[in-house]
Structure formats: C-alpha cells, structure tokens
Motif scaffolding. Structure first.
Motif, PDB file in Angstrom:
ATOM      1  N   ALA A  41       5.932 -11.070  -9.382  1.00  0.00           N
ATOM      2  CA  ALA A  41       6.906 -10.170  -8.763  1.00  0.00           C
ATOM      3  C   ALA A  41       6.558  -9.944  -7.292  1.00  0.00           C
ATOM      4  N   GLU A  42       7.537  -9.473  -6.527  1.00  0.00           N
ATOM      5  CA  GLU A  42       7.274  -9.133  -5.130  1.00  0.00           C
ATOM      6  C   GLU A  42       6.295  -7.970  -5.067  1.00  0.00           C
ATOM      7  N   THR A  43       5.492  -7.960  -4.035  1.00  0.00           N
ATOM      8  CA  THR A  43       4.506  -6.897  -3.858  1.00  0.00           C
ATOM      9  C   THR A  43       4.863  -6.035  -2.649  1.00  0.00           C
ATOM     10  N   THR A  44       6.108  -5.646  -2.586  1.00  0.00           N
ATOM     11  CA  THR A  44       6.570  -4.766  -1.507  1.00  0.00           C
ATOM     12  C   THR A  44       6.167  -3.327  -1.815  1.00  0.00           C
ATOM     13  N   VAL A  45       6.255  -2.482  -0.816  1.00  0.00           N
ATOM     14  CA  VAL A  45       5.966  -1.060  -1.022  1.00  0.00           C
ATOM     15  C   VAL A  45       6.904  -0.483  -2.078  1.00  0.00           C
ATOM     16  N   ASN A  46       8.171  -0.861  -2.049  1.00  0.00           N
ATOM     17  CA  ASN A  46       9.114  -0.354  -3.041  1.00  0.00           C
ATOM     18  C   ASN A  46       8.731  -0.784  -4.461  1.00  0.00           C
ATOM     19  N   ALA A  47       8.306  -2.021  -4.616  1.00  0.00           N
ATOM     20  CA  ALA A  47       7.892  -2.500  -5.938  1.00  0.00           C
ATOM     21  C   ALA A  47       6.635  -1.768  -6.399  1.00  0.00           C
ATOM     22  N   ILE A  48       5.713  -1.525  -5.489  1.00  0.00           N
ATOM     23  CA  ILE A  48       4.499  -0.782  -5.822  1.00  0.00           C
ATOM     24  C   ILE A  48       4.859   0.646  -6.210  1.00  0.00           C
ATOM     25  N   ALA A  49       5.809   1.244  -5.503  1.00  0.00           N
ATOM     26  CA  ALA A  49       6.251   2.606  -5.824  1.00  0.00           C
ATOM     27  C   ALA A  49       6.757   2.674  -7.265  1.00  0.00           C
ATOM     28  N   VAL A  50       7.567   1.712  -7.656  1.00  0.00           N
ATOM     29  CA  VAL A  50       8.086   1.679  -9.031  1.00  0.00           C
ATOM     30  C   VAL A  50       6.939   1.458 -10.008  1.00  0.00           C
ATOM     31  N   GLU A  51       6.032   0.554  -9.685  1.00  0.00           N
ATOM     32  CA  GLU A  51       4.918   0.208 -10.571  1.00  0.00           C
ATOM     33  C   GLU A  51       4.043   1.422 -10.881  1.00  0.00           C
ATOM     34  N   ILE A  52       3.820   2.279  -9.893  1.00  0.00           N
ATOM     35  CA  ILE A  52       2.924   3.415 -10.113  1.00  0.00           C
ATOM     36  C   ILE A  52       3.658   4.734 -10.284  1.00  0.00           C
ATOM     37  N   GLY A  53       4.985   4.701 -10.239  1.00  0.00           N
ATOM     38  CA  GLY A  53       5.762   5.902 -10.508  1.00  0.00           C
ATOM     39  C   GLY A  53       5.744   6.923  -9.395  1.00  0.00           C
ATOM     40  N   LEU A  54       5.745   6.456  -8.165  1.00  0.00           N
ATOM     41  CA  LEU A  54       5.792   7.338  -6.999  1.00  0.00           C
ATOM     42  C   LEU A  54       7.053   7.061  -6.203  1.00  0.00           C
ATOM     43  N   ASP A  55       7.379   7.988  -5.321  1.00  0.00           N
ATOM     44  CA  ASP A  55       8.474   7.705  -4.407  1.00  0.00           C
ATOM     45  C   ASP A  55       7.985   6.735  -3.335  1.00  0.00           C
ATOM     46  N   GLN A  56       8.915   6.179  -2.585  1.00  0.00           N
ATOM     47  CA  GLN A  56       8.586   5.154  -1.594  1.00  0.00           C
ATOM     48  C   GLN A  56       7.609   5.680  -0.542  1.00  0.00           C
ATOM     49  N   SER A  57       7.800   6.908  -0.082  1.00  0.00           N
ATOM     50  CA  SER A  57       6.924   7.427   0.977  1.00  0.00           C
ATOM     51  C   SER A  57       5.500   7.639   0.463  1.00  0.00           C
ATOM     52  N   GLY A  58       5.355   8.091  -0.779  1.00  0.00           N
ATOM     53  CA  GLY A  58       4.017   8.251  -1.352  1.00  0.00           C
ATOM     54  C   GLY A  58       3.311   6.914  -1.512  1.00  0.00           C
ATOM     55  N   ALA A  59       4.049   5.924  -2.001  1.00  0.00           N
ATOM     56  CA  ALA A  59       3.475   4.584  -2.151  1.00  0.00           C
ATOM     57  C   ALA A  59       3.135   3.996  -0.786  1.00  0.00           C
ATOM     58  N   SER A  60       3.978   4.246   0.194  1.00  0.00           N
ATOM     59  CA  SER A  60       3.727   3.746   1.540  1.00  0.00           C
ATOM     60  C   SER A  60       2.422   4.309   2.100  1.00  0.00           C
ATOM     61  N   ARG A  61       2.177   5.590   1.866  1.00  0.00           N
ATOM     62  CA  ARG A  61       0.920   6.200   2.332  1.00  0.00           C
ATOM     63  C   ARG A  61      -0.285   5.571   1.628  1.00  0.00           C
ATOM     64  N   LEU A  62      -0.159   5.315   0.322  1.00  0.00           N
ATOM     65  CA  LEU A  62      -1.263   4.686  -0.403  1.00  0.00           C
ATOM     66  C   LEU A  62      -1.524   3.272   0.095  1.00  0.00           C
ATOM     67  N   VAL A  63      -0.453   2.516   0.314  1.00  0.00           N
ATOM     68  CA  VAL A  63      -0.601   1.150   0.823  1.00  0.00           C
ATOM     69  C   VAL A  63      -1.251   1.180   2.202  1.00  0.00           C
ATOM     70  N   LYS A  64      -0.789   2.079   3.059  1.00  0.00           N
ATOM     71  CA  LYS A  64      -1.353   2.192   4.416  1.00  0.00           C
ATOM     72  C   LYS A  64      -2.843   2.504   4.354  1.00  0.00           C
ATOM     73  N   ALA A  65      -3.233   3.427   3.493  1.00  0.00           N
ATOM     74  CA  ALA A  65      -4.647   3.771   3.356  1.00  0.00           C
ATOM     75  C   ALA A  65      -5.462   2.580   2.869  1.00  0.00           C
TER      76      ALA A  65
END
Length: 143
Positions: free
Chosen positions: A45-69
């Motif tokens: 699957a794609e590993t975009t921030v949006n896909a990660i957000a769905v995978e871990i059950g967070l909103d896009q902005s929360g997942a974006s912060r985790l990815v950035k960190a």
C-alpha cells in the motif's frame, strides 16, 4: 451478570495494551508510526501521511506530526510517491529498521513472559488467531 463475550474480551485486550506505553510514550509513538509505515509497505500500500493516519486511527494532522518527528530523528525518510510524483511517501531508514528490530525483539520477550507455561501449540494457535483477526480487519476496512 454473565461473563464478558469474546468481543468484549478482544476490546479489553486492545485497551489494556494501548495504555501500556505510558511510561515510554515518545518511543511508543515513534514505534507506532514506523510500524504503520512498515506494515503498509509490506502490504504493497502507499505510505502517505493519510494512509498512515488511517492505519493508526489518527487524524491527518496528528499523523503528520508523528511522521515529522520520525523524520527528524532519522527513522523515516520522505520521497516522491512511486505512483504519483506529485505525492510524497515515507519509508523506513536503516535507523528506523534497527529501531523496529529492537522493538520486535522486546515484543517477543513480552509475549514469552506472558505465555510462560503455555505449550508451543497453544502459543502458535494464539498467534495464528491474532494474525487472522488482523488480516480480516484489513480486508474488511480496505477502501
């Protein structure tokens, strides 16, 4: 009052383990986002921030912060998407793979401790049942 059903037991299990990382919250979040990227990539699957957000059950902005960190500490890298150069995907770095390897070794140790005294057959049946639940969940929730 009757004993909890299997669905209640499943969700109690999930709630219990989702709270266990309080003492190591930052490391737990880093493992969570890297594990999500690793899992998505493993399923093709794609590993975009949006896909990660769905995978871990967070909103896009929360997942974006985790990815950035995770990028900032060198566990993930960001590059153009394989399928659409306008999009960005993330992938594990060597440091991210090493961190996940350590986390996986720790997870195996915890499983061994929790199932101490179980037969190998019972351990493998439990593992197989958990894997089947996860696989089915992915199929049921696929877009």
């Amino acid at each position: 009052m009757s004993a909890p059903g299997p669905g209640q037991a499943l969700f109690a299990f999930v709630r219990h383990w989702s709270r266990r990382t309080a003492a190591v919250a930052d490391q737990g979040r880093l493992v969570l986002v890297c594990e999500a990227a690793h899992s998505l990539a493993g399923r093709g699957a794609e590993t975009t921030v949006n896909a990660i957000a769905v995978e871990i059950g967070l909103d896009q902005s929360g997942a974006s912060r985790l990815v950035k960190a995770a990028i900032e500490v060198g566990c993930l890298s960001r590059e153009p998407s394989r399928s659409d150069g306008r999009r960005r995907e993330v992938s594990l770095t060597a440091a991210g793979r090493s961190m996940l390897d350590q986390a996986h070794r720790w997870q195996e140790q915890v499983f061994d401790q929790l199932t101490d005294g179980w037969s190998e057959k019972r351990r493998s049946e439990f593992q197989r049942a958990m894997s089947e639940l996860i696989d089915r969940s992915h199929r049921l929730n696929a877009p």
